[in-house]
Write a protein that holds these residues in place. Structure first.
Motif, short mmCIF file in Angstrom:
data_model
loop_
_atom_site.label_atom_id
_atom_site.label_comp_id
_atom_site.label_asym_id
_atom_site.label_seq_id
_atom_site.Cartn_x
_atom_site.Cartn_y
_atom_site.Cartn_z
N ARG A 27 7.20 55.84 13.11
CA ARG A 27 6.87 56.61 14.32
C ARG A 27 5.64 57.49 14.09
N ALA A 28 5.56 58.12 12.93
CA ALA A 28 4.41 58.98 12.61
C ALA A 28 3.13 58.15 12.57
N VAL A 29 3.21 56.97 11.99
CA VAL A 29 2.05 56.08 11.91
C VAL A 29 1.60 55.68 13.31
N GLY A 30 2.54 55.34 14.17
CA GLY A 30 2.20 54.98 15.55
C GLY A 30 1.60 56.16 16.31
N ASP A 31 2.20 57.33 16.14
CA ASP A 31 1.67 58.53 16.80
C ASP A 31 0.24 58.83 16.33
N ASP A 32 0.02 58.73 15.02
CA ASP A 32 -1.32 58.97 14.47
C ASP A 32 -2.32 57.95 14.99
N ALA A 36 -5.60 58.67 17.22
CA ALA A 36 -6.92 58.22 16.77
C ALA A 36 -7.63 57.38 17.83
N GLY A 37 -6.94 57.09 18.94
CA GLY A 37 -7.55 56.34 20.02
C GLY A 37 -7.25 54.86 20.03
N LEU A 38 -6.30 54.43 19.20
CA LEU A 38 -5.92 53.01 19.22
C LEU A 38 -4.91 52.79 20.34
N SER A 39 -5.07 51.69 21.05
CA SER A 39 -4.19 51.38 22.17
C SER A 39 -2.87 50.80 21.67
N ASP A 40 -1.86 50.87 22.52
CA ASP A 40 -0.58 50.24 22.20
C ASP A 40 -0.76 48.74 22.00
N GLU A 44 0.34 46.82 18.59
CA GLU A 44 1.31 45.71 18.58
C GLU A 44 0.68 44.41 18.09
N LEU A 45 -0.60 44.19 18.34
CA LEU A 45 -1.26 43.01 17.78
C LEU A 45 -1.21 43.07 16.24
N VAL A 46 -1.47 44.24 15.69
CA VAL A 46 -1.41 44.39 14.23
C VAL A 46 0.02 44.19 13.74
N ASN A 47 0.98 44.81 14.39
CA ASN A 47 2.38 44.64 13.98
C ASN A 47 2.80 43.18 14.01
N LEU A 48 2.41 42.48 15.06
CA LEU A 48 2.77 41.07 15.18
C LEU A 48 2.07 40.21 14.14
N ARG A 49 0.79 40.46 13.91
CA ARG A 49 0.06 39.63 12.94
C ARG A 49 0.63 39.82 11.54
N GLN A 128 -9.22 55.77 12.94
CA GLN A 128 -8.71 54.44 13.30
C GLN A 128 -8.62 53.54 12.07
N TYR A 129 -9.62 53.60 11.22
CA TYR A 129 -9.65 52.83 9.98
C TYR A 129 -8.42 53.16 9.13
N SER A 130 -8.14 54.43 9.00
CA SER A 130 -6.95 54.86 8.27
C SER A 130 -5.68 54.40 8.97
N ALA A 131 -5.64 54.59 10.28
CA ALA A 131 -4.44 54.27 11.06
C ALA A 131 -4.08 52.79 10.97
N VAL A 132 -5.06 51.91 11.06
CA VAL A 132 -4.79 50.47 10.98
C VAL A 132 -4.14 50.12 9.64
N GLN A 133 -4.67 50.70 8.57
CA GLN A 133 -4.09 50.42 7.26
C GLN A 133 -2.66 50.94 7.15
N TRP A 134 -2.42 52.13 7.69
CA TRP A 134 -1.06 52.68 7.68
C TRP A 134 -0.11 51.84 8.55
N ILE A 135 -0.59 51.37 9.70
CA ILE A 135 0.25 50.51 10.55
C ILE A 135 0.64 49.27 9.76
N ALA A 136 -0.33 48.64 9.13
CA ALA A 136 -0.04 47.41 8.37
C ALA A 136 0.92 47.68 7.21
N MET A 137 0.71 48.77 6.49
CA MET A 137 1.61 49.08 5.38
C MET A 137 3.03 49.37 5.85
N ALA A 138 3.16 50.12 6.93
CA ALA A 138 4.49 50.42 7.47
C ALA A 138 5.16 49.14 7.97
N MET A 139 4.39 48.27 8.62
CA MET A 139 4.97 47.02 9.11
C MET A 139 5.38 46.13 7.95
N ASN A 140 4.59 46.08 6.90
CA ASN A 140 4.98 45.32 5.71
C ASN A 140 6.31 45.83 5.16
#
Length: 167
Positions: A27-32, A36-40, A44-49, A128-140
């Protein structure tokens, strides 16, 4: 010695405090990411990939529903597994995020990771660069918990009908 079938063991249920911490992290990763200006849709594209790459059916099912709720078209969802072949369906920001997420997930070649980081850094803000990496790590992490727990995918009404089952 355990008296349960290890293939019927839900890892998330065995340690509820750790699972709650993972949920809080996600949740924190998604909120961040949103801050940072990333769209839902991008989230979700990152989570799915990442879930596609890891082969996590449970997370694919869950995040496909979230992606539909976020307004991602069937065409974009269907092409996601080969997004680089359909680059005109994804924005430059989405392509940079997907490339970065793939390399975060498949971190065995550091030169490829670094190349993806350089490309993404040119398309994303630092946040955003940080957020994408955190999204991917959390999804992993959540993929691995679901895979190791053998979380079942329960057919919805449409799937049951397609399978010839009664509702």
């Amino acid at each position: 010695m355990a008296d349960r079938d290890p293939l019927q063991f839900f890892l998330d249920k065995s340690n509820p405090n750790a699972w709650k911490a993972v949920i809080r992290l996600s949740r924190a990763v998604g909120d961040d990411a949103r801050a940072a200006g990333l769209s839902d849709q991008l989230i979700e594209l990152v989570n799915l990939r990442v879930s596609q790459m890891n082969g996590c059916a449970y997370c694919l099912d869950l995040h496909t529903r979230y992606a539909v709720d976020a307004g991602i078209s069937a065409q974009r969802l269907g092409s996601l597994a080969a997004w680089w072949e359909a680059e005109n369906l994804y924005t430059a920001q989405e392509r940079a995020a997907l490339l970065l997420a793939q390399e975060v997930t498949n971190v065995d070649d550091i030169e490829s990771v670094q190349a993806a980081q350089l490309i993404a850094y040119g398309q994303l803000t630092e946040e955003q660069y940080s957020a994408v990496q955190w999204i991917a790590m959390a999804m992993n992490l959540t993929n691995r918990i679901s895979i190791l727990s053998h979380h079942p995918v329960r057919p919805n009404k449409d799937s049951r009908e397609a399978l010839g089952e009664q509702p």
